[in-house]
Design a protein around this motif. Structure first.
Motif, mmCIF file in Angstrom:
data_model
loop_
_atom_site.group_PDB
_atom_site.id
_atom_site.type_symbol
_atom_site.label_atom_id
_atom_site.label_comp_id
_atom_site.label_asym_id
_atom_site.label_seq_id
_atom_site.Cartn_x
_atom_site.Cartn_y
_atom_site.Cartn_z
ATOM 1 N N ALA A 168 0.875 -1.647 0.324
ATOM 2 C CA ALA A 168 0.285 -0.300 -0.247
ATOM 3 C C ALA A 168 1.501 1.286 0.133
ATOM 4 O O ALA A 168 0.643 2.308 -1.024
ATOM 5 N N MET A 169 2.144 1.272 0.611
ATOM 6 C CA MET A 169 2.674 2.579 0.819
ATOM 7 C C MET A 169 3.566 2.510 -1.035
ATOM 8 O O MET A 169 3.671 3.870 -1.146
ATOM 9 N N ILE A 170 4.249 2.167 -1.282
ATOM 10 C CA ILE A 170 4.072 1.685 -2.519
ATOM 11 C C ILE A 170 3.311 2.448 -3.746
ATOM 12 O O ILE A 170 3.655 3.629 -4.261
ATOM 13 N N VAL A 220 3.179 6.325 -2.776
ATOM 14 C CA VAL A 220 4.468 6.745 -3.312
ATOM 15 C C VAL A 220 4.046 7.192 -4.745
ATOM 16 O O VAL A 220 4.050 7.754 -5.323
ATOM 17 N N MET A 221 3.248 6.214 -5.390
ATOM 18 C CA MET A 221 3.510 5.715 -6.470
ATOM 19 C C MET A 221 2.476 7.250 -6.917
ATOM 20 O O MET A 221 2.540 7.162 -8.875
ATOM 21 N N ALA A 222 1.448 7.149 -6.500
ATOM 22 C CA ALA A 222 0.130 7.841 -6.996
ATOM 23 C C ALA A 222 0.946 9.521 -7.304
ATOM 24 O O ALA A 222 -0.012 9.694 -7.711
ATOM 25 N N TRP A 247 4.963 6.847 8.589
ATOM 26 C CA TRP A 247 5.218 6.523 10.078
ATOM 27 C C TRP A 247 4.825 5.283 10.162
ATOM 28 O O TRP A 247 4.647 5.007 11.204
ATOM 29 N N ILE A 248 3.214 5.036 9.705
ATOM 30 C CA ILE A 248 2.701 3.497 10.120
ATOM 31 C C ILE A 248 3.051 2.596 9.981
ATOM 32 O O ILE A 248 3.439 2.003 11.341
ATOM 33 N N VAL A 249 3.421 2.587 8.502
ATOM 34 C CA VAL A 249 3.923 1.587 7.704
ATOM 35 C C VAL A 249 5.124 1.258 8.433
ATOM 36 O O VAL A 249 5.370 0.226 8.919
ATOM 37 N N CYS A 250 5.532 2.124 8.704
ATOM 38 C CA CYS A 250 7.572 1.465 9.715
ATOM 39 C C CYS A 250 6.684 0.618 10.741
ATOM 40 O O CYS A 250 7.429 -0.249 10.815
ATOM 41 N N GLY A 251 6.892 1.506 11.197
ATOM 42 C CA GLY A 251 5.523 0.934 13.171
ATOM 43 C C GLY A 251 5.045 -0.412 12.634
ATOM 44 O O GLY A 251 5.385 -1.398 13.240
ATOM 45 N N VAL A 252 4.559 -0.695 11.446
ATOM 46 C CA VAL A 252 3.600 -2.073 11.585
ATOM 47 C C VAL A 252 4.485 -3.025 10.882
ATOM 48 O O VAL A 252 4.280 -4.072 11.285
ATOM 49 N N VAL A 253 5.655 -2.547 9.682
ATOM 50 C CA VAL A 253 6.542 -3.456 9.281
ATOM 51 C C VAL A 253 7.364 -3.413 10.893
ATOM 52 O O VAL A 253 8.058 -4.792 11.220
ATOM 53 N N PHE A 254 8.054 -2.494 11.309
ATOM 54 C CA PHE A 254 9.172 -3.019 12.497
ATOM 55 C C PHE A 254 8.084 -3.901 13.079
ATOM 56 O O PHE A 254 9.171 -5.064 13.661
ATOM 57 N N VAL A 255 7.333 -3.930 14.007
ATOM 58 C CA VAL A 255 6.665 -4.609 14.879
ATOM 59 C C VAL A 255 6.804 -7.129 14.419
ATOM 60 O O VAL A 255 7.504 -7.542 14.884
ATOM 61 N N THR A 256 6.504 -6.949 12.807
ATOM 62 C CA THR A 256 7.639 -7.863 11.629
ATOM 63 C C THR A 256 8.443 -8.446 12.002
ATOM 64 O O THR A 256 9.193 -9.311 11.839
#
Length: 170
Positions: free
Chosen positions: A92-94, A97-99, A125-134
Motif C-alpha cells: 500500500a505504501m508503494i 508513493v507511486m500515485a 510512519w504508520i507503515v514503518c511501525g507495522v513493519v517493525f513489529v514483524t
C-alpha cells in the motif's frame, strides 16, 4: 509441491524486487521529467534547503530500493499473523508513493502536493511501525522513507507558502 508458508525468497528474488522497484522509480521520474510538471516545479520559488529535481529523482531511486528490500525481508520472516499485515502495508505504501505525481505534480497543484506529501509521511510512519513489529530490519529499511517524506513535507509547506495563489481581485 512447495509449502508457500515455508518458502523464503532468496537473493535472486531480492535482486528482482530491487530491479523492479528501480525501474518503477525511473518510469515515474521519466513521467515527471517529460511532462509540463518539470517546468512547473522549476518555476516555483523554493526554500534554500530544497533539493533539485535530479537530486530528488536519485533519492527516490534509493527509497524504492529500500522499500523493495524491506518487502523481501518481510517475506523471509516466519509466517506470523503480522507478516501479512506488514506485506499489505508495504505494498500500500508503494502504491501511495507511486500515485503522488499523478495527483499532485501532473495537475500542477501546490495544495495537493503539500497535503499529499504530509499524508504520505504520516502513512509512512504508520507503515514503518507495522513493519517493525514483524521485522526490525525491514522497519529500519523503511526509516529513510519516513524521514524523507517528513523532510519533503517541510519543503512542500514552504513551497506552498512562498508561492501564494494569484488573487482574482488583484
Amino acid at each position: 509441491m512447495v509449502n508457500r508458508y515455508a518458502y523464503k525468497p532468496g537473493r535472486t528474488a531480492l535482486a528482482i524486487y530491487v530491479l523492479v522497484a528501480a525501474a518503477l522509480a525511473a518510469a515515474i521520474n521519466a513521467v515527471i521529467v517529460f511532462s509540463d510538471a518539470a517546468e512547473w516545479t522549476e518555476s516555483l520559488r523554493k526554500p534554500a534547503f530544497a533539493l533539485s529535481g535530479l537530486q530528488m529523482g536519485l533519492v527516490w531511486e534509493v527509497l524504492f530500493a529500500c522499500m523493495a528490500a524491506a518487502y523481501w525481508v518481510v517475506r523471509r520472516t516466519p509466517p506470523l499473523p503480522e507478516r501479512r499485515a506488514a506485506s499489505i502495508a508495504l505494498l500500500a505504501m508503494i502504491l501511495v508513493v507511486m500515485a503522488f505525481p499523478f495527483y499532485a505534480l501532473l495537475p500542477q497543484s501546490l495544495l495537493n502536493s503539500f497535503v499529499g506529501t504530509f499524508a504520505s509521511a504520516f502513512i509512512a510512519w504508520i507503515v514503518c511501525g507495522v513493519v517493525f513489529v514483524t521485522s526490525k530490519r525491514a522497519g529500519l529499511l523503511l526509516l529513510p522513507l519516513a524521514l524523507w517524506l517528513s523532510f519533503a513535507s517541510v519543503v512542500a509547506f514552504n513551497v506552498h507558502r512562498l508561492n501564494p495563489p494569484v488573487s482574482l481581485l488583484g
